[in-house]
Design an enzyme around this catalytic site. Structure first.
Site, PDB file in Angstrom:
ATOM      1  N   ARG A 273      65.783  15.025  10.673  1.00 28.38           N
ATOM      2  CA  ARG A 273      67.128  14.438  10.686  1.00 28.38           C
ATOM      3  C   ARG A 273      67.735  14.576  12.073  1.00 28.38           C
ATOM      4  NH1 ARG A 273      69.630  16.958   5.056  1.00 28.38           N
ATOM      5  NH2 ARG A 273      68.505  15.565   3.642  1.00 28.38           N
TER       6      ARG A 273
ATOM      7  N   GLU B  10      57.734   7.976  39.213  1.00 29.83           N
ATOM      8  CA  GLU B  10      56.921   7.664  40.381  1.00 29.83           C
ATOM      9  C   GLU B  10      57.585   8.204  41.650  1.00 29.83           C
ATOM     10  OE1 GLU B  10      58.073   5.694  38.060  1.00 29.83           O
ATOM     11  OE2 GLU B  10      56.846   3.900  37.722  1.00 29.83           O
TER      12      GLU B  10
ATOM     13  N   GLY C  67      64.461   7.302  -1.264  1.00 27.77           N
ATOM     14  CA  GLY C  67      63.857   7.282  -2.577  1.00 27.77           C
ATOM     15  C   GLY C  67      62.939   6.091  -2.753  1.00 27.77           C
TER      16      GLY C  67
ATOM     17  N   HIS D 125      63.129   7.805  38.986  1.00 28.90           N
ATOM     18  CA  HIS D 125      62.033   7.524  38.067  1.00 28.90           C
ATOM     19  C   HIS D 125      60.856   8.439  38.407  1.00 28.90           C
ATOM     20  CE1 HIS D 125      63.378   3.268  36.600  1.00 28.90           C
ATOM     21  NE2 HIS D 125      64.265   4.208  36.371  1.00 28.90           N
TER      22      HIS D 125
ATOM     23  N   TRP E 113      61.409  21.893  -7.697  1.00 32.57           N
ATOM     24  CA  TRP E 113      61.237  21.606  -6.269  1.00 32.57           C
ATOM     25  C   TRP E 113      59.840  21.101  -6.056  1.00 32.57           C
ATOM     26  CZ3 TRP E 113      65.423  21.653  -3.376  1.00 32.57           C
ATOM     27  CH2 TRP E 113      66.507  22.453  -3.755  1.00 32.57           C
TER      28      TRP E 113
END
Lengths: 363, 363
Positions: free
Chosen positions: A189, A58, A292, A56, A175
């Site tokens: 994505r 730390e 959508g 970790h 577009w």
């Protein structure tokens, strides 16, 4: 909370948060964490959680220090853990090191790991939290949402004109935005475990929903097809990573695709709850919704949009075009980022998610 | 046009355009102009038009040079003038100086002053134009629109939500944008000669339309009140600088206010044409329109918006709210600037004006 932090405190925690980001894509399902050690008003060591199973942050920082840590302060972007997992608890390493002050950006929402600060306090260590908590949560938003809401983080993307239209009267929308926006969408994505899309969008646009304009993994495609209307020729069915949810029946032509049936007559709210639970149980930690108008409006109404990406094309569609989100009530949008993408503009923000997370982590 | 310009050419012209801006608010109705002289690949002098009646930029630069200018190049942000006005023609000063190359950003649209480049060419000077023309036109947009369109430059401001609403269903709109946006609007008011507003906005909002949040002159207020509906108690009538246009009758209670009557039954297009002509003849070179939906939509349809300031409040109004601009057809928006204003975002752009000006100045 309500602590007065110094400039050095801020500097050290900023660095810890920056360092944490180096673990991106490597530490999941753990959170990304960074740590910085200060002694005699100087930063003397730092570290971060490098990959799942490794030290970790730390412990990494403590190991990186060249001098005695007696009387030092450690800044951690997340509360030190207090349990034996893949590694021994960080609280123990901190106590053993001689560090006398622990400052963390934000408390750990994981019931298994939390309680570190209370434990250290009981051991006589000076502890504070709440320094740059917003920034720390932003970095680990997926983790915090998973832990607190027990479901995937939900990001929604919508592209619209300056007058809020997502399509012309005849349904065409090409577009609204340009090449750079499409590239950005493919990047998004690739940064989510799964894309979710409703059947209307699939039938109308027949998208591929893969990552094309850059290197990156194709996300899993989640289809919600309540009434099993979808056709075998859709492009997405060429992908092998599809989860198909329906209320009616299995589609015989879907051979290698996992089909999940939801109780018939379930309403949309129930369906979503079940889908999200199921996805979360399958390890889907983040969901990118390109659904959508209907799906997005529903998610907004149900307070299920954790992050919203609004793409503005620099144009107006005639006023008889189709509106974007449907809202019954006014909603405030918290702008987190603005990005110019060629001819388009992207606004990233939320409808209160970050504030809600912050609040639920306050002590 | 179509010239290949060097890095030094670009640098010199950039400087000339920057210098021109120093004349802002002091040279009107002249254009702002800057000039830079280059010899042996070094910038050796510069100048700009400081105030109305003073030396033109070319002469200022020539006077500022400490060495012989034989063989030097001069970069001017506007074609050198070729006529005796308040000062002798700059073409003469250039010829007398020994300069052998003249590069201007853009040709002069003023029929009285233009022809400088043709004249110099005939005298054997190497001449080019079209270097940073867009940037040069941006600086002097008011001047170019005045000269080419023979009317005031028209800027329109609209504030809307992210879903394109300018008011809720009940007509309320407070506050779509925040303090910083209001400050910006007051700054814009102070930079225009006049504000134009329709009677609907006056009746609904009763605004003051003055400059409050910063130092600056209150612009003249132009009211179009076709059917003479306005009430004497409106705040704007406290201002002494109001031009009042109506088709019906004079309002007796307007004592010190100029009232212009337009032929009865004039349609909106005719009224606007007459108002713009009349304003231009009165020396109004720039108009800031805070007219609301109807006036703005009309201006857009008539291709009369030279610059559009779209303020986005970071919120959604419910979908039954009132839409902004009404458009019969799609329109492209050319984004010129994005500005974050606290919680709001301002987009400055046009619907083709800059391109149109550029085209009309090409030779």
């Amino acid at each position: 909370m309500g602590n007065n932090f110094s400039k050095l405190d801020l500097e050290a925690m900023s660095l810890a948060i920056d360092l944490s980001k180096k673990g991106q894509t490597k530490v999941s399902p753990n959170p990304m964490v960074g740590a910085v050690i200060v002694k005699n008003f100087k930063i003397i060591a730092s570290g971060y959680h490098r990959e799942f199973g490794s030290d970790h942050a730390e412990v990494d920082a403590i190991k990186n220090a060249d001098e005695s840590l007696v009387g030092a302060s450690i800044y951690v972007s997340l509360e030190p853990c207090n349990h034996y997992g893949k590694t021994p608890p960080c609280t123990k390493a901190i106590l053993d090191s001689g560090i006398t002050r622990v400052i963390c950006a934000v408390l750990d929402p994981n019931p298994k790991a939390q309680g570190g600060l209370d434990y250290l306090r009981a051991e006589g260590i000076e502890c504070q939290s709440g320094l740059l908590s917003k920034e720390a949560i932003e970095v680990n938003k997926v983790f915090f949402i998973n832990q607190i809401k027990k479901r995937p983080k939900i990001s929604v993307k919508l592209a619209q004109t300056l007058n809020g239209k997502i399509a012309r009267k005849d349904g065409t929308s090409k577009w609204i935005t340009g090449d750079k926006s499409r590239f950005e969408v493919h990047k998004m994505r690739s940064l989510h475990k799964a894309i979710l899309v409703g059947n209307t969008t699939l039938i109308e646009d027949n998208p591929e929903l893969n990552v094309r304009h850059l290197k990156g993994d194709d996300p899993i495609i989640i289809v919600i097809d309540k009434t099993a209307k979808l056709d075998r020729n859709l492009k997405i069915f060429k992908s092998k990573k599809v989860f198909y949810y329906s209320c009616i029946k299995r589609l015989d032509f879907l051979k290698n695709i996992e089909q999940i049936t939801i109780a018939k007559n379930s309403n949309y709210t129930v369906i979503w709850k079940l889908v999200l639970q199921d996805l979360y149980s399958k390890g889907i930690d983040s969901l990118f919704v390109e659904g959508g108008k209907e799906v997005s409006s529903f998610l907004l109404k149900e307070n299920l949009i954790d992050e919203f990406y609004l793409f503005f094309g620099m144009k107006y569609f005639a006023s008889n075009g189709k509106d974007g989100l449907f809202l019954e009530k006014d909603k405030e949008f918290n702008l987190l980022e603005t990005k110019a993408l060629g001819d388009s503009l992207m606004l990233r923000g939320d409808f209160g998610c970050l504030q809600e997370l912050l609040k639920s982590l306050e002590k």
